[in-house]
Design a protein around this motif. Sequence first.
Motif, mmCIF file in Angstrom:
data_model
loop_
_atom_site.group_PDB
_atom_site.id
_atom_site.type_symbol
_atom_site.label_atom_id
_atom_site.label_comp_id
_atom_site.label_asym_id
_atom_site.label_seq_id
_atom_site.Cartn_x
_atom_site.Cartn_y
_atom_site.Cartn_z
ATOM 1 N N GLU A 169 0.827 -1.214 0.000
ATOM 2 C CA GLU A 169 0.000 0.000 0.000
ATOM 3 C C GLU A 169 0.861 1.264 0.000
ATOM 4 O OE1 GLU A 169 -3.851 -1.951 2.348
ATOM 5 O OE2 GLU A 169 -2.264 -0.939 3.488
ATOM 6 N N ASN A 170 1.977 1.220 0.743
ATOM 7 C CA ASN A 170 2.901 2.354 0.735
ATOM 8 C C ASN A 170 3.449 2.593 -0.666
ATOM 9 O OD1 ASN A 170 3.998 3.915 3.265
ATOM 10 N ND2 ASN A 170 3.421 1.882 4.025
ATOM 11 N N LEU A 171 3.831 1.525 -1.342
ATOM 12 C CA LEU A 171 4.369 1.655 -2.705
ATOM 13 C C LEU A 171 3.313 2.232 -3.640
ATOM 14 C CD1 LEU A 171 6.430 -1.653 -3.006
ATOM 15 C CD2 LEU A 171 7.321 0.677 -2.701
ATOM 16 N N ASP A 172 2.073 1.772 -3.467
ATOM 17 C CA ASP A 172 0.997 2.273 -4.321
ATOM 18 C C ASP A 172 0.743 3.766 -4.102
ATOM 19 O OD1 ASP A 172 0.732 -0.173 -5.511
ATOM 20 O OD2 ASP A 172 -0.962 -0.819 -4.278
ATOM 21 N N MET A 173 0.999 4.233 -2.878
ATOM 22 C CA MET A 173 0.838 5.664 -2.604
ATOM 23 C C MET A 173 1.828 6.485 -3.426
ATOM 24 S SD MET A 173 -1.630 6.120 -0.577
ATOM 25 C CE MET A 173 -1.445 7.815 -0.016
ATOM 26 N N GLY A 174 2.964 5.872 -3.752
ATOM 27 C CA GLY A 174 4.019 6.560 -4.501
ATOM 28 C C GLY A 174 3.589 6.994 -5.880
ATOM 29 N N CYS A 175 2.722 6.209 -6.523
ATOM 30 C CA CYS A 175 2.315 6.588 -7.879
ATOM 31 C C CYS A 175 0.981 7.320 -7.907
ATOM 32 C CB CYS A 175 2.306 5.373 -8.812
ATOM 33 S SG CYS A 175 1.536 3.908 -8.159
ATOM 34 N N HIS A 176 0.429 7.554 -6.732
ATOM 35 C CA HIS A 176 -0.861 8.235 -6.613
ATOM 36 C C HIS A 176 -0.853 9.602 -7.272
ATOM 37 C CE1 HIS A 176 -4.442 9.704 -4.375
ATOM 38 N NE2 HIS A 176 -4.790 8.458 -4.587
ATOM 39 N N ALA A 177 0.218 10.373 -6.996
ATOM 40 C CA ALA A 177 0.305 11.739 -7.521
ATOM 41 C C ALA A 177 0.706 11.757 -8.992
ATOM 42 C CB ALA A 177 1.312 12.538 -6.698
ATOM 43 N N ARG A 178 1.185 10.618 -9.483
ATOM 44 C CA ARG A 178 1.642 10.541 -10.880
ATOM 45 C C ARG A 178 1.210 9.190 -11.432
ATOM 46 N NH1 ARG A 178 7.498 10.565 -13.487
ATOM 47 N NH2 ARG A 178 7.088 12.051 -15.118
ATOM 48 N N PRO A 179 -0.094 9.062 -11.698
ATOM 49 C CA PRO A 179 -0.661 7.752 -12.037
ATOM 50 C C PRO A 179 -0.107 7.176 -13.338
ATOM 51 C CG PRO A 179 -2.398 9.377 -11.609
ATOM 52 C CD PRO A 179 -1.112 10.124 -11.724
ATOM 53 N N PHE A 180 -0.109 5.858 -13.412
ATOM 54 C CA PHE A 180 0.306 5.166 -14.633
ATOM 55 C C PHE A 180 -0.832 5.204 -15.641
ATOM 56 C CE2 PHE A 180 3.042 3.329 -11.411
ATOM 57 C CZ PHE A 180 4.257 3.266 -12.068
ATOM 58 N N LYS A 181 -0.452 5.267 -16.917
ATOM 59 C CA LYS A 181 -1.472 5.257 -17.962
ATOM 60 C C LYS A 181 -1.890 3.826 -18.283
ATOM 61 C CE LYS A 181 -0.510 9.737 -19.965
ATOM 62 N NZ LYS A 181 0.881 10.048 -19.539
ATOM 63 N N LYS A 182 -0.924 2.892 -18.130
ATOM 64 C CA LYS A 182 -1.215 1.499 -18.438
ATOM 65 C C LYS A 182 -0.849 0.598 -17.266
ATOM 66 C CE LYS A 182 -0.361 1.888 -23.400
ATOM 67 N NZ LYS A 182 0.884 2.234 -24.090
ATOM 68 N N LYS A 183 -1.668 -0.408 -17.050
ATOM 69 C CA LYS A 183 -1.433 -1.377 -15.985
ATOM 70 C C LYS A 183 -0.050 -2.031 -16.128
ATOM 71 C CE LYS A 183 -2.526 -4.122 -12.542
ATOM 72 N NZ LYS A 183 -3.365 -5.297 -12.425
ATOM 73 N N ALA A 184 0.329 -2.302 -17.376
ATOM 74 C CA ALA A 184 1.620 -2.962 -17.629
ATOM 75 C C ALA A 184 2.794 -2.122 -17.121
ATOM 76 C CB ALA A 184 1.774 -3.252 -19.121
ATOM 77 N N GLU A 185 2.669 -0.798 -17.231
ATOM 78 C CA GLU A 185 3.743 0.089 -16.757
ATOM 79 C C GLU A 185 3.838 0.041 -15.231
ATOM 80 O OE1 GLU A 185 3.130 4.052 -18.302
ATOM 81 O OE2 GLU A 185 3.006 3.257 -20.346
ATOM 82 N N TYR A 186 2.671 -0.047 -14.589
ATOM 83 C CA TYR A 186 2.633 -0.173 -13.129
ATOM 84 C C TYR A 186 3.348 -1.460 -12.706
ATOM 85 C CZ TYR A 186 0.631 -1.656 -8.642
ATOM 86 O OH TYR A 186 0.474 -2.138 -7.373
ATOM 87 N N THR A 187 2.976 -2.558 -13.334
ATOM 88 C CA THR A 187 3.547 -3.857 -12.987
ATOM 89 C C THR A 187 5.062 -3.869 -13.218
ATOM 90 O OG1 THR A 187 1.485 -4.806 -13.766
ATOM 91 C CG2 THR A 187 3.274 -6.346 -13.363
ATOM 92 N N GLN A 188 5.476 -3.266 -14.305
ATOM 93 C CA GLN A 188 6.887 -3.201 -14.661
ATOM 94 C C GLN A 188 7.684 -2.412 -13.608
ATOM 95 O OE1 GLN A 188 7.218 -1.334 -18.460
ATOM 96 N NE2 GLN A 188 9.010 -2.513 -19.077
ATOM 97 N N THR A 189 7.111 -1.273 -13.200
ATOM 98 C CA THR A 189 7.793 -0.432 -12.210
ATOM 99 C C THR A 189 7.842 -1.136 -10.854
ATOM 100 O OG1 THR A 189 6.945 1.494 -13.398
ATOM 101 C CG2 THR A 189 7.884 1.901 -11.227
ATOM 102 N N LEU A 190 6.749 -1.775 -10.489
ATOM 103 C CA LEU A 190 6.699 -2.505 -9.222
ATOM 104 C C LEU A 190 7.744 -3.640 -9.225
ATOM 105 C CD1 LEU A 190 5.104 -2.589 -6.527
ATOM 106 C CD2 LEU A 190 3.566 -4.240 -7.603
#
Length: 242
Positions: free
Chosen positions: A100-121
Amino acid sequence: GAGEPLLVVEDMIVGYGRIEALHGISMHVAHGELVTLLGANGAGKTTTMRALSGLLPLQQGRVLFEGTDITRIKAPERVIQGLIQAPEGRGVFPGMTVQENLDMGCHARPFKKKAEYTQTLDWVFELFPRLLERRKQVGGTLSGGEQQMLAIGRALMARPKLLLLDEPSMGLAPMVIQQIFRIISEINDQGTTVLLVEQNAQQALTRSHRAYILETGSVTKTGGGRELLHDPAVKAAYLGVA
Ligand code: ATP
């Protein structure tokens, strides 16, 4: 444009009411660099970071990011532009899990694609395998070093163009400090530009391309990291050797 530094700070004056904390500092960070601002307690490191993040106004001077004047741009807009400060280790959300802490990190700068989120994580978990192991554990029960890793990991989830780190070694044991610095080098080697403020001269200067020495609100010296590590005055003041 090409050859232009990522960050330029020109004659920056910042104060608290009538107390001037930074007396006109100038510095720059080129694309791909790891730069340290080294200073003792009260030198103005945190004030510099807060001014660069947009949390404190400049009384004079300018800040340029990617060639654009951002001096009067508010903090949230700077985050969107990729100027990301990792909170101190103590700044993680204690009641939230690592995930949840990690997810807060992209809150202010959301990913456009789910794949980019998964890749960064995946990238963050590769850098910090410990965070993957502790994914479901709440932040408040992590060790100091793990909390620092989480703070940096959270910042990486915002895909920084410039990562600002405020004393990542603070309060940690020597072994853990080495580990954190090794990972900071790795993050930089993989392409993220980093500006670090530190008191730990040995580790920070060893790892930095360049550094600035900050003393009571003024930059008094600058040079290559290794060069400053061997400078007699720097050694005496920051490495405890004459
Ligand atoms: P430390 O490592 O001890 O945190 P620092 O290098 O980060 O030190 P700053 O916290 O930036 O230093 O402080 C720089 C100067 O500004 C100090 O003289 C400090 O007393 C002063 N200062 C910091 N915060 C405030 C404030 N809120 N109000 C007034 N003065 C402040």
